[in-house]
Design an enzyme around this catalytic site. Structure first.
Site, PDB file in Angstrom:
ATOM      1  CD  GLU A 114      40.551  40.635  57.746  1.00 31.04           C
ATOM      2  OE1 GLU A 114      40.889  40.714  56.557  1.00 31.04           O
ATOM      3  OE2 GLU A 114      41.340  40.620  58.688  1.00 31.04           O
ATOM      4  CE  LYS A 116      39.544  35.863  48.320  1.00 29.31           C
ATOM      5  NZ  LYS A 116      39.674  36.543  47.054  1.00 29.31           N
ATOM      6  CG  ASP A 118      35.619  40.855  43.300  1.00 29.79           C
ATOM      7  OD1 ASP A 118      36.801  40.589  42.994  1.00 29.79           O
ATOM      8  OD2 ASP A 118      34.645  40.546  42.586  1.00 29.79           O
ATOM      9  CE1 TYR A 226      45.379  41.658  51.915  1.00 22.99           C
ATOM     10  CE2 TYR A 226      43.480  42.725  50.926  1.00 22.99           C
ATOM     11  CZ  TYR A 226      44.708  42.105  50.796  1.00 22.99           C
ATOM     12  OH  TYR A 226      45.265  41.945  49.575  1.00 22.99           O
ATOM     13  CE  LYS A 313      37.562  33.078  45.449  1.00 24.88           C
ATOM     14  NZ  LYS A 313      37.566  33.422  44.085  1.00 24.88           N
ATOM     15  CB  CYS A 407      22.989  50.224  10.946  1.00 25.20           C
ATOM     16  SG  CYS A 407      21.767  50.737  12.157  1.00 25.20           S
ATOM     17  CB  CYS A 410      19.350  52.944   9.130  1.00 25.78           C
ATOM     18  SG  CYS A 410      21.090  53.190   9.497  1.00 25.78           S
ATOM     19  CB  CYS A 425      24.926  53.023  13.077  1.00 27.61           C
ATOM     20  SG  CYS A 425      23.981  53.764  11.726  1.00 27.61           S
ATOM     21  CB  CYS A 431      20.323  55.613  12.274  1.00 25.72           C
ATOM     22  SG  CYS A 431      20.241  54.016  13.057  1.00 25.72           S
TER      23      CYS A 431
HETATM   24  S1  IVH Z   1      44.635  38.275  53.272  1.00 31.10           S
HETATM   25  C1  IVH Z   1      48.849  36.308  53.026  1.00 31.10           C
HETATM   26  N1  IVH Z   1      42.296  39.404  53.482  1.00 31.10           N
HETATM   27  O1  IVH Z   1      42.346  37.966  48.126  1.00 31.10           O
HETATM   28  C2  IVH Z   1      47.388  36.576  52.962  1.00 31.10           C
HETATM   29  N2  IVH Z   1      43.101  38.979  51.303  1.00 31.10           N
HETATM   30  O2  IVH Z   1      43.402  35.242  47.273  1.00 31.10           O
HETATM   31  C3  IVH Z   1      47.068  37.852  52.356  1.00 31.10           C
HETATM   32  N3  IVH Z   1      41.602  39.749  49.518  1.00 31.10           N
HETATM   33  O3  IVH Z   1      45.415  38.863  46.790  1.00 31.10           O
HETATM   34  C4  IVH Z   1      45.667  38.012  51.914  1.00 31.10           C
HETATM   35  N4  IVH Z   1      40.048  40.559  50.807  1.00 31.10           N
HETATM   36  O4  IVH Z   1      43.809  40.747  47.156  1.00 31.10           O
HETATM   37  C5  IVH Z   1      43.224  38.937  52.637  1.00 31.10           C
HETATM   38  N5  IVH Z   1      40.233  40.439  53.846  1.00 31.10           N
HETATM   39  C6  IVH Z   1      41.158  39.980  53.005  1.00 31.10           C
HETATM   40  C7  IVH Z   1      41.017  40.051  51.611  1.00 31.10           C
HETATM   41  C8  IVH Z   1      42.002  39.534  50.780  1.00 31.10           C
HETATM   42  C9  IVH Z   1      40.422  40.371  49.562  1.00 31.10           C
HETATM   43  C10 IVH Z   1      42.287  39.360  48.262  1.00 31.10           C
HETATM   44  C11 IVH Z   1      43.719  39.820  48.209  1.00 31.10           C
HETATM   45  C12 IVH Z   1      44.542  38.621  47.860  1.00 31.10           C
HETATM   46  C13 IVH Z   1      43.525  37.598  47.473  1.00 31.10           C
HETATM   47  C14 IVH Z   1      43.992  36.269  47.967  1.00 31.10           C
END
Ligand code: IVH
Length: 683
Positions: A114, A116, A118, A226, A313, A407, A410, A425, A431
């Protein structure tokens, strides 16, 4: 309306609105316009207020927010909200795959990949199919209960679909703000003189922690699911659990995929590392999960994270470079932005020499000093930012710098309002960047829309000493500007471009200025650039007050009675009109022929209200009182100011005075709601 009728209408509306919500969010396939949708929602709100006994606990009206709480109650998570183990390298990911196989003593493992997301983690608790609690991660053990705020997010069902779910169900996901909505939100904030959010994640986390859920409802939040935790097990794998969640009405990312080996996982990572910038939301990596639930159980958890999942990451696009000096820039509103001059460095395909330092608080928090080696990142924002200092590399050369006190343009002493992050300012009238900024705003597309007069030409006219005030534009003579030249130097100092005003462009400029005199009053009001008076506020003020003269004479009470005008805006309008120089300027603009009044629009729409006399009272939601009065006349009706035996209808908004109500009742005059009225003229 009889009670029975009210109940069945409430039931029908609830189902109908839910259906449209789902069509809109889950299937991206809206069947009705936003306006029609809002009308249904308004009708339901009105009925629920009148007949609270029939309101459903999962009513779609909860999406619009309401209650204001002081602080959030805490909740201890039944299952702690753990984090994920991180890796940045392929070899560590291979080790993870080996560990899993060894631990479970198997040869093959199926993984789900999946993105991740943000954003901010949220735990959603459903009891008997109803959303009863939404809790933030907090410290992983205890979080804040933010249920009312989360209920405003339309992609989270308030009630689960169908009936195939356990009586208690917890789901987890990430709340985020899409990139395009984030840019829009920040632009709006800047227009109102508010500090912009640093990135979409901060905007999302700030939003779900707001005290007023009605304000949260206006934030464009989304939820990506997720993780599903069900005590009674309905599925064998993670993939299935998310499909199950989809059937319950959740939005499940279409980007997730299954692979029977770690090689497949690598291909997923590679694809998204390349494509991540095309997504409309931010991700910072990929999450890899063991699909089989039995296997997950065998693997279990360490104290901090599950052994059955890991996150890969993406290397942040971050570089180190030296901070050479700091400039302070003055914006159109007088807001000061500190900008870092850096030793040139390559970052994400471009050469970076300047980066935003945000404001004095952030400089202090990060303890940024001159000559430090700083970390620069390119995130969701266009301008790169400094995210930290390499303190180990700090030398004796490193020196604390003073934030500007006056400023840079000015020389006026800067001010900082309580509760605001930016310095300003205050010399708004004299200005130079504020004058130029004000003129650029005045001529911009959404304001006076003066074609052929862009930033560069404003600069030329300013430098030639021809424009110091907005009104100067209207007294420009062709002879005075013909032949003006200016040499523009590119930011890196290597290229120059000379622009000169020849006959054709002079003609175009003057025509554009002349044409702008036809711009309607709301546009003119917006164009003046009164602080906090954005496009919408300008429209509301213009329709309420009808003319500049009335607005100028309005007092605080009357100003705040206008929809969406709060104390801050009201005060800013009063300040604007209290300055002699502004009044003089307004007189000149008026003399130049600008529209200072609403053009009374006598177009007739219908004769459906012909011969009917209305008294309008109270506050309305869809229209302002003035707009309603206009609608009455446009449909052939008449407006009267007081109720008498001759009144045919009283059109009552919220907070209508009790004396009026009593009088209408005693004379047996029908009382219409805004909604009844809209129905009436629509028919
Ligand atoms: S699974 C027990 N899946 O990443 C496992 N987390 O470092 C539960 N996050 O606090 C997490 N995308 O906020 C999972 N596809 C994804 C995610 C995800 C973002 C974040 C989540 C979590 C942090 C973990």
């Amino acid at each position: 309306m009889k009670e029975e009728q009210a109940k069945s209408r409430i039931d029908a509306l609830s189902v109908e609105i839910d259906r449209h919500n789902r069509l809109y969010y889950d299937q991206s396939n809206a069947l009705i316009s936003d306006f029609d949708f809002d009308m249904l929602l308004e009708e339901l709100m009105r009925l629920e207020k009148e007949y609270p006994q029939f309101k459903h606990v999962d009513s779609p009206t909860q999406r619009v927010g309401g209650s204001i709480s002081k602080s959030f109650e805490q909740y201890t998570h039944k299952n702690p909200m753990l984090s994920l183990g991180n890796t940045y390298s392929e070899s560590e990911l291979r080790e993870f795959d080996q560990r899993v196989k060894k631990f479970a003593n198997i040869e093959e493992v199926e993984y789900v990949c999946e993105l991740k997301y943000d954003g901010v983690a949220i735990s959603l608790i459903y009891e008997h199919g109803l959303l009863t609690k939404a809790v933030t991660r907090g410290d992983g053990v205890r979080g804040d209960i933010v249920t009312n705020n989360i209920k405003t997010i339309r992609s989270i069902p308030l009630k689960l679909q169908g009936n195939d779910f356990p009586k208690e169900l917890e789901l987890r996901g990430e709340i985020l703000i899409p990139r395009d909505a984030f840019l829009k939100l920040n632009a709006e904030r800047e227009e109102l003189g508010e500090a912009p959010f640093a990135n979409p994640r901060n905007a999302a986390s700030g939003s779900i922690k707001m005290q007023d859920s009605a304000a949260v409802a206006k934030r464009p939040l989304e939820c990506f699911l997720y993780y599903v935790i069900a005590e009674e097990k309905n599925f064998d794998s993670h993939y299935q659990s998310l499909e199950f969640a989809k059937n319950l009405g959740f939005q499940i990312p279409t980007t997730m995929a299954r692979y029977s080996s770690i090689e497949g996982v690598f291909s997923f990572i590679k694809d998204w590392a390349d494509a991540k910038d095309q997504l409309n939301f931010e991700i910072d990596g990929v999450v890899i999960k063991v699909n089989d639930f039995n296997l997950q159980k065998i693997l279990g958890f360490t104290a901090k994270s599950p052994r059955w999942a890991i996150s890969y990451k993406f290397k942040a696009e971050r570089v180190q470079t030296r901070l050479l000096s700091v400039d302070f820039q003055v914006g159109r509103t007088g807001a000061i932005t500190p900008v870092a001059n850096l030793e040139a460095v390559q970052l994400a395909g471009t050469i970076v020499k300047r980066a935003s330092l945000h404001n004095a608080d952030i400089i202090e928090q990060l303890d940024i000093r001159l000559n430090d080696l700083v970390f620069v990142e390119k995130g969701g924002e266009i301008i790169p930012k400094i995210v930290g200092v390499n303190k180990q590399a700090r030398t004796a050369e490193s020196s604390v710098f003073k934030y500007a006190e006056s400023c840079p343009e000015c020389g006026t002493k800067l001010v900082r309002h309580e509760s605001e992050a930016n310095h300003y300012c205050p010399n708004e009238l004299h200005c130079p960047p504020q004058i130029k900024g004000r003129i650029e705003h005045f001529i911009s597309r959404k304001a006076m829309n003066i074609d052929n007069l862009g930033e560069g030409k404003v600069e030329m006219l300013f430098d030639a000493g021809l424009i110091r005030h907005l009104s100067d534009l209207f007294f420009i003579k062709a002879e005075a500007i013909l032949g003006i030249e200016k040499r523009f130097v590119s930011e890196d100092g290597f290229q120059t471009k000379t622009m000169s005003l020849r006959e054709k462009s002079v003609e175009n400029i003057l025509n554009g200025i002349e044409k702008s005199k036809q711009m309607p009053f709301p546009k003119v009001l917006y164009a003046l650039g009164i602080r906090y008076v954005g496009e919408t506020t300008a429209k509301k003020l213009a329709t309420h007050f009808r003319s500049m003269e009335n607005l100028k004479n309005a007092d605080f009470e009357e100003l705040i009675s206008v929809e969406e005008v709060g104390e801050k805006i009201a005060q800013s309008v009063l300040d604007y009109f209290s300055k002699g120089e502004q009044i003089l300027e307004l007189e000149k603009l008026k003399a130049a022929g600008l529209q200072f009044e609403i053009e009374e629009n006598n177009v007739s729409i219908s004769t459906i209200l012909s011969g009917k006399s209305f008294v309008v009272s109270g506050v309305f939601t869809r229209f302002s009182r003035e707009e309603i009065k206009q609608l009455i006349e446009a449909n052939g009706g008449k407006n009267a100011s007081s109720i008498s035996a001759k009144t045919d209808y009283v059109l009552a908004g919220e907070n209508m005075g009790p004396a009026k109500l009593k009088k209408a009742e005693s004379l047996k005059i029908p009382i219409l709601s805004e909604y009844d009225f809209i129905r009436m003229i629509e028919d």
